[in-house]
Design an enzyme around this catalytic site. Structure first.
Site, PDB file in Angstrom:
ATOM      1  N   ASP A   1      81.794  27.967  88.943  1.00 30.14           N
ATOM      2  CA  ASP A   1      82.919  28.892  89.083  1.00 30.14           C
ATOM      3  C   ASP A   1      82.892  29.675  90.399  1.00 30.14           C
ATOM      4  O   ASP A   1      83.046  30.895  90.413  1.00 30.14           O
ATOM      5  CB  ASP A   1      82.941  29.877  87.906  1.00 30.14           C
ATOM      6  CG  ASP A   1      82.747  29.210  86.568  1.00 30.14           C
ATOM      7  OD1 ASP A   1      83.258  28.088  86.390  1.00 30.14           O
ATOM      8  OD2 ASP A   1      82.090  29.807  85.695  1.00 30.14           O
TER       9      ASP A   1
ATOM     10  N   GLU B   1      92.750  27.228  82.674  1.00 27.55           N
ATOM     11  CA  GLU B   1      91.997  28.435  83.014  1.00 27.55           C
ATOM     12  C   GLU B   1      91.849  28.546  84.529  1.00 27.55           C
ATOM     13  O   GLU B   1      92.406  27.757  85.290  1.00 27.55           O
ATOM     14  CB  GLU B   1      90.621  28.420  82.353  1.00 27.55           C
ATOM     15  CG  GLU B   1      89.751  27.240  82.704  1.00 27.55           C
ATOM     16  CD  GLU B   1      88.494  27.163  81.846  1.00 27.55           C
ATOM     17  OE1 GLU B   1      88.395  27.894  80.840  1.00 27.55           O
ATOM     18  OE2 GLU B   1      87.606  26.355  82.186  1.00 27.55           O
TER      19      GLU B   1
END
Length: 344
Positions: free
Chosen positions: A44, A224
């Site tokens: 991420d 997401e």
């Protein structure tokens, strides 16, 4: 003094953009499972480019992990550890708010008005009980006297009884009019945005939570990691679809849509609204790289680069590793990424 190069935009070893040493054996299994390794590697990632006191461009990336791992590079190819944001795996307030959490997910790193802003999320896998926090710092340079993180605490929270969203995967945008917007979300009812007060970094009093992307046409609702940048008259919302964390079986991919306004409506290249499951493919699986996604974009005067994580099927024990790719634009105005900056 640190100047900003504009962003239109845990236990990990020294990272080489996910590239393993020559001669490493190929295999499709790992000693540590993908779920057990959620906090390992450099998942991420988001990053910034800044000028240091010597006038050199230095790149910093923040990634999921215990305390939030920071990485530093001067060439986008070789990365070294640059400390952590928190000494503890999770700040005390967030550990109380989300019992059972083990680390910090999906930090968003940006630089505005003399401060580095680090939004971060705390949750447990598969849960909607989550929080987003904010920490700020004047410098990221290791050993610099101004390198002191200040945690401003909770920004947004979510719970199944009160919200239709999941408060993880934050990303800050400062739009062309100087307004601040925070984007976030994972699964459930999709991705959201809210106007932020620049003086606090938190939502303005009474600000409306806006829907900006969703996948109501899928059973999983798997969307997401929103990340929004401005380019040539449009705001581009990058998102990640499908399965992020299943090793070589991961189906994660990067999609994008665009809008004339920062809060939408966003649509893909075929005109399908992102609120109805629209998205134009930017990056997907290849024979070697699996589950590429959860990207950020670093913009400098020399060009733009996408930073994202991916699994290397030849080194799955490294878990989700950092990869950097040049980002360019088609004549129709859609982003395109090239091969990784570094190669074996």
């Amino acid at each position: 003094m640190t100047t900003h190069v504009p962003r239109t935009c845990l236990r990990a070893p020294l990272l080489l953009l996910g590239l393993l040493a020559a001669g490493s054996p190929a295999h499709l299994t790992a000693q540590t499972s993908a779920r057990e390794g959620l906090l390992n590697g450099a998942p991420d990632p988001t990053g910034v480019a800044v000028k240091n006191d010597a006038g050199e461009t230095v790149y910093y990336v923040a990634a999921t992990g215990q305390g939030v791992q920071l990485l530093r590079s001067t060439d986008l190819a070789r990365w070294e550890p640059a400390g952590r944001v928190f000494h503890a795996p999770v700040p005390e307030w967030a550990a109380r708010a989300v019992p059972g959490t083990q680390g910090i997910w999906a930090p968003d790193l940006s630089y505005h008005d003399g401060l580095f802003y680090l939004y971060y999320s705390v949750s447990t896998f598969g849960s909607q009980h989550s929080v987003i926090g904010l920490a700020v710092n004047k410098s990221l340079e290791p050993g610099h006297p101004d390198n002191k993180w200040e945690d401003r605490g909770q920004v947004i929270s979510s719970d199944a009884a009160e919200t239709d969203f999941n408060a993880i995967d934050p990303a800050l945008l400062v739009d062309q009019q100087g307004k601040w917007w925070l984007f976030w979300g994972s699964h459930w009812a999709g991705l959201k945005a809210v106007e932020v007060d620049p003086s606090t970094g938190k939502p303005k009093d009474g600000a409306e939570v806006l829907a900006v992307a969703a996948r109501p046409d899928t059973r999983s609702h798997a969307i997401e990691a929103p990340f929004v940048i401005f380019h040539d008259g449009y705001y581009y919302q990058f998102v990640s679809w499908d399965s992020c964390c299943d090793g070589a079986k991961s189906t994660y991919k990067v999609m994008v849509g665009r809008s004339k306004q920062p809060t939408g409506p966003y649509a893909d290249a075929d005109g399908k609204p992102m609120l109805e499951g629209g998205g134009t493919l930017v990056l997907e699986n290849s024979e070697r790289w699996r589950g590429p996604g959860h990207n950020g974009v670093i913009t400098t005067d020399q060009g733009q680069w996408m930073v994202h994580h991916t699994y290397d099927v030849e080194n799955l024990d490294a878990q989700r590793i950092l990869q950097v790719r040049p980002l360019t634009w088609t004549k129709e105005g859609w982003p395109r990424v090239g091969e990784p900056v570094a190669a074996p």
